[in-house]
Design a protein around this motif. Sequence first.
Motif, PDB file in Angstrom:
ATOM      1  N   GLN A 151     101.857  27.599  66.043  1.00  0.00           N
ATOM      2  CA  GLN A 151     103.223  27.380  66.508  1.00  0.00           C
ATOM      3  C   GLN A 151     103.514  25.899  66.692  1.00  0.00           C
ATOM      4  O   GLN A 151     102.714  25.167  67.276  1.00  0.00           O
ATOM      5  N   PHE A 152     104.660  25.494  66.178  1.00  0.00           N
ATOM      6  CA  PHE A 152     105.131  24.116  66.308  1.00  0.00           C
ATOM      7  C   PHE A 152     106.492  24.163  66.980  1.00  0.00           C
ATOM      8  O   PHE A 152     107.370  24.925  66.563  1.00  0.00           O
ATOM      9  N   PHE A 153     106.691  23.347  68.000  1.00  0.00           N
ATOM     10  CA  PHE A 153     107.826  23.496  68.886  1.00  0.00           C
ATOM     11  C   PHE A 153     108.577  22.179  69.039  1.00  0.00           C
ATOM     12  O   PHE A 153     107.968  21.130  69.188  1.00  0.00           O
ATOM     13  N   SER A 154     109.898  22.245  68.984  1.00  0.00           N
ATOM     14  CA  SER A 154     110.726  21.066  69.246  1.00  0.00           C
ATOM     15  C   SER A 154     111.831  21.437  70.219  1.00  0.00           C
ATOM     16  O   SER A 154     112.466  22.478  70.074  1.00  0.00           O
ATOM     17  N   THR A 155     112.041  20.612  71.221  1.00  0.00           N
ATOM     18  CA  THR A 155     113.171  20.775  72.128  1.00  0.00           C
ATOM     19  C   THR A 155     114.171  19.638  71.940  1.00  0.00           C
ATOM     20  O   THR A 155     115.057  19.439  72.771  1.00  0.00           O
ATOM     21  N   HIS A 156     114.019  18.916  70.831  1.00  0.00           N
ATOM     22  CA  HIS A 156     114.864  17.750  70.551  1.00  0.00           C
ATOM     23  C   HIS A 156     115.543  17.885  69.190  1.00  0.00           C
ATOM     24  O   HIS A 156     115.685  16.901  68.458  1.00  0.00           O
ATOM     25  N   ALA A 157     115.930  19.119  68.837  1.00  0.00           N
ATOM     26  CA  ALA A 157     116.655  19.374  67.586  1.00  0.00           C
ATOM     27  C   ALA A 157     115.876  18.907  66.363  1.00  0.00           C
ATOM     28  O   ALA A 157     116.458  18.536  65.350  1.00  0.00           O
ATOM     29  N   GLY A 158     114.553  18.900  66.471  1.00  0.00           N
ATOM     30  CA  GLY A 158     113.721  18.531  65.332  1.00  0.00           C
ATOM     31  C   GLY A 158     113.356  17.067  65.255  1.00  0.00           C
ATOM     32  O   GLY A 158     112.668  16.661  64.316  1.00  0.00           O
ATOM     33  N   ASP A 159     113.782  16.253  66.226  1.00  0.00           N
ATOM     34  CA  ASP A 159     113.435  14.828  66.202  1.00  0.00           C
ATOM     35  C   ASP A 159     111.993  14.590  66.611  1.00  0.00           C
ATOM     36  O   ASP A 159     111.357  13.635  66.165  1.00  0.00           O
ATOM     37  N   ALA A 160     111.444  15.440  67.497  1.00  0.00           N
ATOM     38  CA  ALA A 160     110.057  15.319  67.949  1.00  0.00           C
ATOM     39  C   ALA A 160     109.469  16.719  68.045  1.00  0.00           C
ATOM     40  O   ALA A 160     110.155  17.669  68.433  1.00  0.00           O
ATOM     41  N   TRP A 161     108.159  16.854  67.681  1.00  0.00           N
ATOM     42  CA  TRP A 161     107.520  18.164  67.634  1.00  0.00           C
ATOM     43  C   TRP A 161     106.177  18.136  68.347  1.00  0.00           C
ATOM     44  O   TRP A 161     105.495  17.113  68.391  1.00  0.00           O
ATOM     45  N   SER A 162     105.799  19.299  68.877  1.00  0.00           N
ATOM     46  CA  SER A 162     104.476  19.485  69.462  1.00  0.00           C
ATOM     47  C   SER A 162     103.814  20.684  68.807  1.00  0.00           C
ATOM     48  O   SER A 162     104.488  21.661  68.446  1.00  0.00           O
ATOM     49  N   ALA A 163     102.492  20.610  68.644  1.00  0.00           N
ATOM     50  CA  ALA A 163     101.730  21.750  68.139  1.00  0.00           C
ATOM     51  C   ALA A 163     101.344  22.587  69.342  1.00  0.00           C
ATOM     52  O   ALA A 163     100.364  22.299  70.031  1.00  0.00           O
ATOM     53  N   TYR A 164     102.144  23.600  69.636  1.00  0.00           N
ATOM     54  CA  TYR A 164     101.892  24.424  70.822  1.00  0.00           C
ATOM     55  C   TYR A 164     100.595  25.214  70.671  1.00  0.00           C
ATOM     56  O   TYR A 164      99.742  25.210  71.529  1.00  0.00           O
ATOM     57  N   VAL A 165     100.459  25.913  69.550  1.00  0.00           N
ATOM     58  CA  VAL A 165      99.204  26.565  69.192  1.00  0.00           C
ATOM     59  C   VAL A 165      99.022  26.307  67.710  1.00  0.00           C
ATOM     60  O   VAL A 165      99.789  26.810  66.900  1.00  0.00           O
ATOM     61  N   ASN A 166      98.043  25.507  67.361  1.00  0.00           N
ATOM     62  CA  ASN A 166      97.895  25.096  65.969  1.00  0.00           C
ATOM     63  C   ASN A 166      96.544  25.541  65.413  1.00  0.00           C
ATOM     64  O   ASN A 166      95.525  25.459  66.091  1.00  0.00           O
ATOM     65  N   ASN A 167      96.583  26.020  64.171  1.00  0.00           N
ATOM     66  CA  ASN A 167      95.357  26.391  63.457  1.00  0.00           C
ATOM     67  C   ASN A 167      94.518  27.416  64.222  1.00  0.00           C
ATOM     68  O   ASN A 167      93.294  27.339  64.279  1.00  0.00           O
ATOM     69  N   VAL A 168      95.194  28.363  64.854  1.00  0.00           N
ATOM     70  CA  VAL A 168      94.500  29.431  65.569  1.00  0.00           C
ATOM     71  C   VAL A 168      94.661  30.729  64.799  1.00  0.00           C
ATOM     72  O   VAL A 168      95.769  31.135  64.494  1.00  0.00           O
ATOM     73  N   ALA A 169      93.557  31.372  64.461  1.00  0.00           N
ATOM     74  CA  ALA A 169      93.612  32.641  63.728  1.00  0.00           C
ATOM     75  C   ALA A 169      93.734  33.781  64.741  1.00  0.00           C
ATOM     76  O   ALA A 169      92.743  34.251  65.281  1.00  0.00           O
ATOM     77  N   PHE A 170      94.961  34.176  65.049  1.00  0.00           N
ATOM     78  CA  PHE A 170      95.167  35.284  65.970  1.00  0.00           C
ATOM     79  C   PHE A 170      94.624  36.569  65.358  1.00  0.00           C
ATOM     80  O   PHE A 170      94.684  36.777  64.155  1.00  0.00           O
ATOM     81  N   LYS A 171      94.129  37.466  66.209  1.00  0.00           N
ATOM     82  CA  LYS A 171      93.603  38.738  65.739  1.00  0.00           C
ATOM     83  C   LYS A 171      94.206  39.872  66.552  1.00  0.00           C
ATOM     84  O   LYS A 171      94.448  39.738  67.753  1.00  0.00           O
ATOM     85  N   THR A 172      94.441  40.982  65.898  1.00  0.00           N
ATOM     86  CA  THR A 172      94.878  42.176  66.599  1.00  0.00           C
ATOM     87  C   THR A 172      93.661  43.022  66.923  1.00  0.00           C
ATOM     88  O   THR A 172      92.611  42.881  66.305  1.00  0.00           O
ATOM     89  N   ALA A 173      93.784  43.910  67.901  1.00  0.00           N
ATOM     90  CA  ALA A 173      92.660  44.729  68.336  1.00  0.00           C
ATOM     91  C   ALA A 173      93.049  46.198  68.317  1.00  0.00           C
ATOM     92  O   ALA A 173      94.221  46.551  68.311  1.00  0.00           O
ATOM     93  N   ALA A 174      92.033  47.062  68.336  1.00  0.00           N
ATOM     94  CA  ALA A 174      92.273  48.500  68.242  1.00  0.00           C
ATOM     95  C   ALA A 174      93.062  49.027  69.432  1.00  0.00           C
ATOM     96  O   ALA A 174      93.736  50.052  69.325  1.00  0.00           O
ATOM     97  N   ASN A 175      92.987  48.348  70.579  1.00  0.00           N
ATOM     98  CA  ASN A 175      93.750  48.838  71.721  1.00  0.00           C
ATOM     99  C   ASN A 175      95.231  48.493  71.625  1.00  0.00           C
ATOM    100  O   ASN A 175      96.034  48.939  72.442  1.00  0.00           O
TER     101      ASN A 175
END
Length: 211
Positions: A151-175
């Motif tokens: 996830q990449f996030f901007s609160t400045h209309a795209g002028d500045a960005w932060s990598a909120y969660v970057n390069n993380v392989a999310f996984k789903t589980a059986a539960n």
Amino acid sequence: VNGAEYSTNAGVSFTPCAGVLAPVNAGNERRGVHVAFDRSSAVVGSGAAARTQVLAIIASGRSVQRSTTGVAGSFSTVGTGGPTVASSIEVANGRIFVCGAGGSRDSQLFVWNGSAWSQPTAGGNPILAMCVQARPGTPATVLAMSEGGGQFFSTHAGDAWSAYVNNVAFKTAANDAPYLAKVNNGYMSLGAFVWDPILDRVVGGIGIGLF
């Protein structure tokens, strides 16, 4: 072949959008046309006749084109040096955000700030994303997500960005759902996401369901 057509009678008939170029083979899997309306722009008319005035279209192999007079208006090319393929496009407060231009599913994010295209970074690294959306009601807040769930996030209309969660392989589980116990799902494989304007939540779609 027309690049895009619109209907004002619930699909009974269609009219070509003036000036929109048809897609061409851009040597990339993302062939087709992507459309986004600027929900923060003016609306002309009311009820079923209401027309959002600002929208942007990108056809594969073509530059981004924009109309400021609705779907029935005239479209023109937006600047130079922008993307020519896309997996996602968003328009908010007159700014245009496009995921596209690379050969992989996650591609460099492009931003049109009203006068020029740029390729922003987050923490000094390129923003490689699959889908981009502005927060409903708060168009200066923009979220871009990679296929793997980064996830990449901007609160400045795209002028500045932060990598909120970057390069993380999310996984789903059986539960999460019983059938997932049968699925080898070590990668998110995001196709797209939407930002729910009522619940203010992001809902993403992958091959085995929504999250």
